[in-house]
Write a protein that holds these residues in place. Structure first.
Motif, PDB file in Angstrom:
ATOM      1  N   GLN A 167     -18.705 -27.847  -1.433  1.00  0.00           N
ATOM      2  CA  GLN A 167     -19.592 -26.687  -1.566  1.00  0.00           C
ATOM      3  C   GLN A 167     -18.746 -25.421  -1.536  1.00  0.00           C
ATOM      4  OE1 GLN A 167     -22.760 -26.650   1.307  1.00  0.00           O
ATOM      5  NE2 GLN A 167     -23.235 -24.507   0.959  1.00  0.00           N
ATOM      6  N   ALA A 168     -19.039 -24.483  -2.436  1.00  0.00           N
ATOM      7  CA  ALA A 168     -18.374 -23.181  -2.434  1.00  0.00           C
ATOM      8  C   ALA A 168     -19.195 -22.211  -1.594  1.00  0.00           C
ATOM      9  CB  ALA A 168     -18.234 -22.652  -3.857  1.00  0.00           C
ATOM     10  N   LEU A 169     -18.518 -21.486  -0.716  1.00  0.00           N
ATOM     11  CA  LEU A 169     -19.145 -20.429   0.068  1.00  0.00           C
ATOM     12  C   LEU A 169     -18.514 -19.119  -0.377  1.00  0.00           C
ATOM     13  CD1 LEU A 169     -19.141 -22.011   3.642  1.00  0.00           C
ATOM     14  CD2 LEU A 169     -21.010 -21.959   2.002  1.00  0.00           C
ATOM     15  N   LEU A 170     -19.311 -18.255  -0.987  1.00  0.00           N
ATOM     16  CA  LEU A 170     -18.801 -17.018  -1.569  1.00  0.00           C
ATOM     17  C   LEU A 170     -19.074 -15.860  -0.625  1.00  0.00           C
ATOM     18  CD1 LEU A 170     -20.091 -17.665  -5.186  1.00  0.00           C
ATOM     19  CD2 LEU A 170     -17.906 -18.352  -4.170  1.00  0.00           C
ATOM     20  N   TYR A 171     -18.013 -15.173  -0.269  1.00  0.00           N
ATOM     21  CA  TYR A 171     -18.073 -14.097   0.720  1.00  0.00           C
ATOM     22  C   TYR A 171     -17.779 -12.772   0.031  1.00  0.00           C
ATOM     23  CZ  TYR A 171     -16.744 -11.409   4.886  1.00  0.00           C
ATOM     24  OH  TYR A 171     -16.650 -10.470   5.868  1.00  0.00           O
ATOM     25  N   GLU A 172     -18.501 -11.728   0.414  1.00  0.00           N
ATOM     26  CA  GLU A 172     -18.285 -10.437  -0.233  1.00  0.00           C
ATOM     27  C   GLU A 172     -17.939  -9.331   0.752  1.00  0.00           C
ATOM     28  OE1 GLU A 172     -20.913  -9.376  -3.325  1.00  0.00           O
ATOM     29  OE2 GLU A 172     -20.871 -11.380  -4.191  1.00  0.00           O
ATOM     30  N   GLY A 173     -17.729  -9.667   2.020  1.00  0.00           N
ATOM     31  CA  GLY A 173     -17.382  -8.666   3.026  1.00  0.00           C
ATOM     32  C   GLY A 173     -15.901  -8.333   2.990  1.00  0.00           C
ATOM     33  N   GLU A 174     -15.343  -8.055   4.161  1.00  0.00           N
ATOM     34  CA  GLU A 174     -13.941  -7.670   4.278  1.00  0.00           C
ATOM     35  C   GLU A 174     -13.033  -8.792   3.788  1.00  0.00           C
ATOM     36  OE1 GLU A 174     -11.052  -5.851   7.762  1.00  0.00           O
ATOM     37  OE2 GLU A 174     -12.808  -7.029   8.322  1.00  0.00           O
TER      38      GLU A 174
END
Length: 195
Positions: free
Chosen positions: A57-64
């Motif tokens: 599973q890909a977990l896409l993060y957009e924070g720091e």
């Protein structure tokens, strides 16, 4: 056993393919979570492609955009269950002896394992000994912890944050009278894709 392998990912798919091959070679049940900083990854490599990787599973993060933030995103995004968590950086490979650690996870009261690590192609080893489990002497790949025991503990966004995470984890387990076992057997690699 419910094993979560977590890969904070900044490198291209070629690195992920080698990680995947090393995971599959173990022939053990697993779930693989690839965590990336979405804006940076797209800019450098395009969309993160996990097709063809089973149980992934890909977990896409957009924070720091920091490595430890990616690990914290996994901890904040995936429900707490009975899983064990081990981090496989995208420049590492799973060690063939890792599967020998699995019986220790069945011991009642065990909340984590720390094992020895091969650090170069020449066979140099970072040992798992009581005097070596400190931020300057332990690497992320050297430990596996029970997710329910982590609770609200998170990685600090500082250099050697993995060592500080393990240090705080061990202190918490001592207070709770739960075991973190030291196994002086090589069961992980350090930056093996760079050897």
């Amino acid at each position: 056993m419910n094993l979560h392998i977590v890969t904070p990912c900044t490198r291209d798919r070629g690195f992920l393919e080698r990680c995947y091959a090393s995971i599959r070679a173990l022939e053990i049940p697993y779930s693989w979570f690839i965590v990336t900083h979405q804006p940076s990854y797209v800019q450098q490599h395009g969309l993160l492609d996990v097709q063809g990787f089973e149980h992934t599973q890909a977990l896409l993060y957009e924070g720091e955009n920091r490595w430890n933030s990616l690990l914290n995103w996994y901890l904040d995004s995936v429900a707490i269950g009975d899983q064990w968590v081990v981090v496989l950086d995208d420049d590492n490979l799973m060690h063939p002896a890792f599967s020998r650690m699995l019986p220790f996870l069945e011991i009642e009261g065990v909340a984590g394992l720390v094992f020895s690590q091969q650090i170069d192609a020449a066979g140099s080893v970072r040992r798992a000994l009581p005097g070596c489990i400190y931020p300057t002497k332990v690497d992320q790949a050297q430990f596996i912890v029970r997710r329910s025991a982590i609770g609200g503990l998170r990685y600090w966004n500082i250099y050697r944050g993995d060592g500080y995470f393990l240090l705080e984890f061990r202190i918490r387990m001592d207070i709770e009278r739960r075991q973190v076992l030291l196994i002086d057997q090589v069961a992980c690699n350090y930056n093996a894709q760079m050897w």
